[in-house]
Design a protein around this motif. Structure first.
Motif, mmCIF file in Angstrom:
data_model
loop_
_atom_site.group_PDB
_atom_site.id
_atom_site.type_symbol
_atom_site.label_atom_id
_atom_site.label_comp_id
_atom_site.label_asym_id
_atom_site.label_seq_id
_atom_site.Cartn_x
_atom_site.Cartn_y
_atom_site.Cartn_z
ATOM 1 N N GLN A 32 21.411 -27.151 -44.774
ATOM 2 C CA GLN A 32 21.719 -27.538 -46.012
ATOM 3 C C GLN A 32 23.212 -27.230 -45.981
ATOM 4 O O GLN A 32 24.088 -28.305 -46.701
ATOM 5 C CB GLN A 32 21.246 -26.691 -47.406
ATOM 6 N N GLN A 35 24.145 -30.507 -44.569
ATOM 7 C CA GLN A 35 23.818 -31.500 -45.209
ATOM 8 C C GLN A 35 25.132 -31.827 -46.119
ATOM 9 O O GLN A 35 25.467 -32.918 -46.533
ATOM 10 C CB GLN A 35 22.663 -31.519 -45.966
ATOM 11 N N ARG A 36 25.362 -30.615 -46.750
ATOM 12 C CA ARG A 36 26.678 -30.745 -47.629
ATOM 13 C C ARG A 36 27.991 -31.028 -47.036
ATOM 14 O O ARG A 36 28.751 -31.723 -47.823
ATOM 15 C CB ARG A 36 26.742 -29.099 -48.258
ATOM 16 N N SER A 37 28.078 -30.613 -45.669
ATOM 17 C CA SER A 37 29.244 -31.081 -45.052
ATOM 18 C C SER A 37 29.528 -32.414 -44.599
ATOM 19 O O SER A 37 30.644 -33.078 -44.493
ATOM 20 C CB SER A 37 29.413 -30.187 -43.894
ATOM 21 N N GLY A 38 28.400 -33.296 -44.798
ATOM 22 C CA GLY A 38 28.310 -34.638 -44.458
ATOM 23 C C GLY A 38 28.071 -34.978 -42.827
ATOM 24 O O GLY A 38 27.602 -36.053 -42.382
ATOM 25 N N LYS A 39 27.744 -33.831 -42.249
ATOM 26 C CA LYS A 39 27.388 -33.906 -40.708
ATOM 27 C C LYS A 39 25.855 -34.488 -40.574
ATOM 28 O O LYS A 39 25.465 -34.995 -39.507
ATOM 29 C CB LYS A 39 27.695 -32.591 -39.983
ATOM 30 N N TRP A 40 24.918 -34.036 -41.543
ATOM 31 C CA TRP A 40 23.629 -34.132 -41.524
ATOM 32 C C TRP A 40 23.157 -35.072 -42.760
ATOM 33 O O TRP A 40 22.666 -34.419 -43.547
ATOM 34 C CB TRP A 40 23.011 -32.826 -41.388
ATOM 35 N N PRO A 41 23.635 -36.294 -42.832
ATOM 36 C CA PRO A 41 23.503 -37.273 -44.044
ATOM 37 C C PRO A 41 21.858 -37.383 -44.448
ATOM 38 O O PRO A 41 21.892 -37.707 -45.669
ATOM 39 C CB PRO A 41 24.211 -38.475 -43.883
ATOM 40 N N HIS A 42 20.970 -37.406 -43.578
ATOM 41 C CA HIS A 42 19.749 -37.625 -44.015
ATOM 42 C C HIS A 42 18.805 -36.689 -43.183
ATOM 43 O O HIS A 42 18.896 -36.579 -41.962
ATOM 44 C CB HIS A 42 19.476 -38.969 -43.627
ATOM 45 N N ASP A 57 25.788 -37.283 -38.417
ATOM 46 C CA ASP A 57 27.111 -38.277 -38.204
ATOM 47 C C ASP A 57 28.313 -37.082 -37.982
ATOM 48 O O ASP A 57 29.001 -36.273 -38.504
ATOM 49 C CB ASP A 57 27.529 -38.739 -39.750
#
Ligand SMILES: O=C(O)C[C@H]1C=CC(=O)O1
Length: 93
Positions: A32, A35-42, A57
């Motif tokens: 999580q 995900q919040r950092s934008g590295k793991w968007p999905h 990403d």
């Protein structure tokens, strides 16, 4: 750089239940945060399996390797990585 990643989780049946529970809790927090950092968007669960399909990403292959190898469940995962390129017919590209 976008990557499609499949993670199949295979936790040994004889792993201590407390270690298992702690590892899963740490895995969720690690995931999580990314995900919040934008590295793991999905991330999606694969129906009927202890597996997921994810999109990462990241800046480089090395960064992806670092992030994946840091997963608390990494020792119990089979991971398949597919690099993604822009499709020439993508109307959003
Ligand atoms: O459950 C999984 O698919 C494995 C892993 C990936 C993220 C997370 O929280 O657990």
């Amino acid at each position: 750089m976008l990557f499609h990643v499949r993670m199949d989780v295979n936790i040994p049946d004889d792993l201590d239940p407390d270690v298992r529970a702690d590892t899963v809790v740490r895995e969720k927090a690690y995931s999580q945060d990314l995900q919040r950092s934008g590295k793991w968007p999905h991330i999606w669960r694969i129906v009927g399996e202890y597996s997921n399909y994810s999109i990462f990403d990241v800046e480089s292959n090395d960064e992806l390797h670092m992030l994946l190898s840091g997963l608390p469940l990494f020792p119990y995962m089979d991971i398949k990585v597919t690099p993604l390129a822009t499709h020439p017919s993508d109307v959003n590209a």
